[in-house]
Write a protein that holds these residues in place. Structure first.
Motif, PDB file in Angstrom:
ATOM      1  N   THR A  98       1.136  -0.978  -0.230  1.00 21.80           N
ATOM      2  CA  THR A  98      -0.298   0.337   0.223  1.00 21.80           C
ATOM      3  C   THR A  98       0.529   1.278   0.029  1.00 21.80           C
ATOM      4  OG1 THR A  98      -1.400  -0.733   1.398  1.00 21.80           O
ATOM      5  CG2 THR A  98      -1.986   0.895   1.007  1.00 21.80           C
TER       6      THR A  98
ATOM      7  N   TRP B  22       0.065   4.482  -0.925  1.00 19.49           N
ATOM      8  CA  TRP B  22      -0.433   6.316  -0.633  1.00 19.49           C
ATOM      9  C   TRP B  22      -1.683   5.928   0.564  1.00 19.49           C
ATOM     10  CZ3 TRP B  22      -1.039   3.780  -5.722  1.00 19.49           C
ATOM     11  CH2 TRP B  22      -0.154   3.719  -6.504  1.00 19.49           C
ATOM     12  N   SER B  23      -1.821   6.745   1.237  1.00 17.14           N
ATOM     13  CA  SER B  23      -2.271   6.733   1.776  1.00 17.14           C
ATOM     14  C   SER B  23      -4.013   6.987   1.733  1.00 17.14           C
ATOM     15  CB  SER B  23      -2.459   8.172   2.970  1.00 17.14           C
ATOM     16  OG  SER B  23      -2.414   9.348   2.175  1.00 17.14           O
ATOM     17  N   ASP B  24      -4.474   6.651   0.887  1.00 15.24           N
ATOM     18  CA  ASP B  24      -5.711   6.656   0.896  1.00 15.24           C
ATOM     19  C   ASP B  24      -6.010   4.623   0.513  1.00 15.24           C
ATOM     20  OD1 ASP B  24      -4.618   5.837  -1.650  1.00 15.24           O
ATOM     21  OD2 ASP B  24      -5.085   6.898  -2.769  1.00 15.24           O
TER      22      ASP B  24
ATOM     23  N   LYS C  28      -5.522   2.593  -1.516  1.00 13.06           N
ATOM     24  CA  LYS C  28      -5.289   1.055  -2.728  1.00 13.06           C
ATOM     25  C   LYS C  28      -4.116   0.758  -2.241  1.00 13.06           C
ATOM     26  CE  LYS C  28      -6.968   5.822  -5.937  1.00 13.06           C
ATOM     27  NZ  LYS C  28      -6.837   6.269  -6.564  1.00 13.06           N
TER      28      LYS C  28
ATOM     29  N   MET D  47      -9.119  -1.147  -4.069  1.00  9.83           N
ATOM     30  CA  MET D  47      -9.236   0.449  -3.920  1.00  9.83           C
ATOM     31  C   MET D  47     -10.614   0.683  -3.375  1.00  9.83           C
ATOM     32  SD  MET D  47     -10.200   2.136  -7.567  1.00  9.83           S
ATOM     33  CE  MET D  47     -10.549   3.277  -7.008  1.00  9.83           C
TER      34      MET D  47
ATOM     35  N   ALA E  61     -13.432   4.287   3.877  1.00 15.66           N
ATOM     36  CA  ALA E  61     -13.543   2.397   2.962  1.00 15.66           C
ATOM     37  C   ALA E  61     -13.890   1.441   3.582  1.00 15.66           C
ATOM     38  CB  ALA E  61     -11.598   2.325   3.665  1.00 15.66           C
TER      39      ALA E  61
END
Length: 220
Positions: free
Chosen positions: A117, A119-121, A123, A169, A175
């Motif tokens: 992972t 990125w912090s989003d 994905k 994602m 989330a």
């Protein structure tokens, strides 16, 4: 024409051993019924069904290495299906009306994978390798030929390796919902057939803290 129905019950339990390590296990119960009408032989019907649910289990773990990487592995036991095959055919002379019991084996599976992972989003990229056990006593019921003496063709005589690549994602607030897509290669378990490439996709949604709804598709 094939009509099939199946029910699978999965009773899981998990335990957080430490802030980074989680352990899990589950008991599986599976049952099914299938009816096949032979093409070109409208008077021929094959019915196969489990006389009672088949039981198996799985165990696994997941460990968080750092903020970006996780690793995990799980084992699912082999499942022996006690299957009753009924054959009714008026398309041949003399007519055939018979039934026979088989033990059909779902092989054991060991899966090991990593997730990244970046990125912090949330994905996430997923990489997985499934090792699928052999079934030395297995049979392939679709090759049953009562008109030629009930010959059974063997299957799954060797261990196979199935690589998988995926991506997920979030699509909902906090989330709660996830979109999944992936690809994997299914090796043939019979020497005379080629392997297949599969494309997969799915959705999940945490409707409640203890309830997750999921739907998916697999195309090859």
């Amino acid at each position: 024409l094939t009509r099939a129905s199946s029910v699978q019950v999965n009773l899981p339990v998990s335990y957080r051993w430490s802030p980074r390590l989680s352990l899990g296990a589950s008991i599986l119960a599976v049952t099914y019924h299938e009816t096949l009408e032979a093409n070109g032989s409208p008077g021929t019907l094959f019915n196969s069904s489990h006389e009672r649910p088949s039981i198996g289990f799985s165990v696994g773990f997941m460990e968080k290495l750092d903020e970006n990487w996780k690793v995990g592995s799980w084992l699912r036991s082999s499942i022996v299906n006690r299957t009753l095959l009924k054959t009714d055919s008026d398309a041949v002379s003399p007519p055939i009306h018979s039934q026979e019991e088989f033990l059909v084996h779902d092989p054991w599976i060991v899966a090991t994978g990593v997730s990244f992972t970046p990125w912090s989003d949330l994905k996430t990229f997923l990489l997985d390798l499934d090792v699928i056990g052999n079934t030395p006593g297995g049979d392939l019921l679709s090759y049953y030929a009562p008109q030629s003496g009930g010959n059974i063709s063997p299957k799954g005589r060797r261990v196979t390796f199935e690589p998988r690549l995926g991506y997920r994602m979030p699509y909902a607030y906090e989330a709660k919902g996830m979109i999944y897509t992936g690809i994997y290669y299914e090796p043939s378990r019979r020497e005379e057939f080629n392997g297949r490439l599969h494309f997969t996709g799915g959705l999940s949604y945490h409707a409640l803290s203890w309830l997750e709804l999921m739907a998916g598709a697999d195309v090859s």
